[in-house]
Design a protein around this motif. Sequence first.
Motif, short mmCIF file in Angstrom:
data_model
loop_
_atom_site.label_atom_id
_atom_site.label_comp_id
_atom_site.label_asym_id
_atom_site.label_seq_id
_atom_site.Cartn_x
_atom_site.Cartn_y
_atom_site.Cartn_z
N TYR A 225 -23.45 182.77 26.09
CA TYR A 225 -24.50 182.33 25.18
C TYR A 225 -25.47 181.37 25.87
CZ TYR A 225 -21.40 184.12 21.52
OH TYR A 225 -20.60 184.93 20.74
N SER B 221 -22.21 182.49 18.11
CA SER B 221 -21.52 181.43 18.84
C SER B 221 -20.84 180.46 17.87
CB SER B 221 -22.52 180.66 19.71
OG SER B 221 -21.90 179.54 20.29
N GLN C 174 -25.55 175.75 19.88
CA GLN C 174 -26.18 176.96 20.41
C GLN C 174 -26.92 177.68 19.29
OE1 GLN C 174 -22.82 178.91 22.30
NE2 GLN C 174 -23.11 177.74 24.19
N SER D 80 -31.92 184.56 20.23
CA SER D 80 -31.23 185.52 21.10
C SER D 80 -32.20 186.65 21.42
CB SER D 80 -29.99 186.07 20.40
OG SER D 80 -29.11 185.01 20.06
N GLN E 147 -31.77 179.82 26.27
CA GLN E 147 -30.41 179.32 26.23
C GLN E 147 -30.43 177.97 25.52
OE1 GLN E 147 -28.72 178.25 30.05
NE2 GLN E 147 -30.70 177.83 30.92
N SER F 182 -28.14 180.55 23.41
CA SER F 182 -28.44 181.51 22.35
C SER F 182 -27.44 181.46 21.20
CB SER F 182 -28.45 182.92 22.93
OG SER F 182 -29.44 183.04 23.93
N TYR G 281 -26.62 184.17 19.25
CA TYR G 281 -25.82 185.40 19.18
C TYR G 281 -25.67 186.03 20.57
CZ TYR G 281 -26.64 185.27 14.13
OH TYR G 281 -26.70 184.89 12.81
N ARG G 282 -24.58 186.75 20.77
CA ARG G 282 -24.38 187.52 22.00
C ARG G 282 -25.30 188.74 21.97
NH1 ARG G 282 -18.82 187.43 22.77
NH2 ARG G 282 -19.13 185.76 24.28
#
Length: 226
Positions: A80, A112, A117, A121, A184, A186, A188-189
């Motif tokens: 993330y 995340s 974070q 994203s 960064q 983020s 979400y992945r």
Amino acid sequence: MKMKTMTVGLALVLAGGGASRADIVSNLLQDPGFENLSGDAPNEGGTPWNDSLGNTANAHIAVRTGVSRSGTNSVAFNHYARTGYLSQKTGVQVATGQDYELSVWMRIGEKSVNSSQTAISSINMALATSVTENGSYDWIGVGQKETIPSAVGEWQQFTFLITSDLLEARVGEWLEVRFGKEYQPSEYRIFLDDASFGMVIPEPATIGLIAMVSGGLIFVRRFRIG
């Protein structure tokens, strides 16, 4: 007055034809769906896909099996809070007057658990060039930023048209495509699948329309002279 109206009308038809959607001439990428990768691939310096940060114990870009738009695999920006890019040398040289299109399908997945974070994203699609095929590639200075899916878990396609004027100073150089994670940390992945890259040509109907209108303009010109 009548002749002037006819000329303007033909010009408007030509402008409308030029706005038609273009076709891509095949996908020039190898393994566009990431089906030939496994584990924590791609590695730094790997082929055809390359992770700019390399394959560490905590891989930045990793293959995900079972999370895909098509086939079996996708690739995930696994961290993330790290930035970097996935790239491929296309083996294509920049041609004079040629437009190109780069696209990829993207989705956002797991959120995340770190409350700090919260950044967007997103990915950045870009091209880089090199004077030699296996040399050092430099970003061309333009890219499509902040490509963001509208909903969690839904695949969306994003495209980036690279027009010839953006590449005219790089004619003859070799092309590399890049999908980068810029923001960064983020929220979400990020997952990518089904990438494509190709040369853009007008649709056959558009070419025919241009030829027809060009002929019509020549006729009008001759009629006015007569």
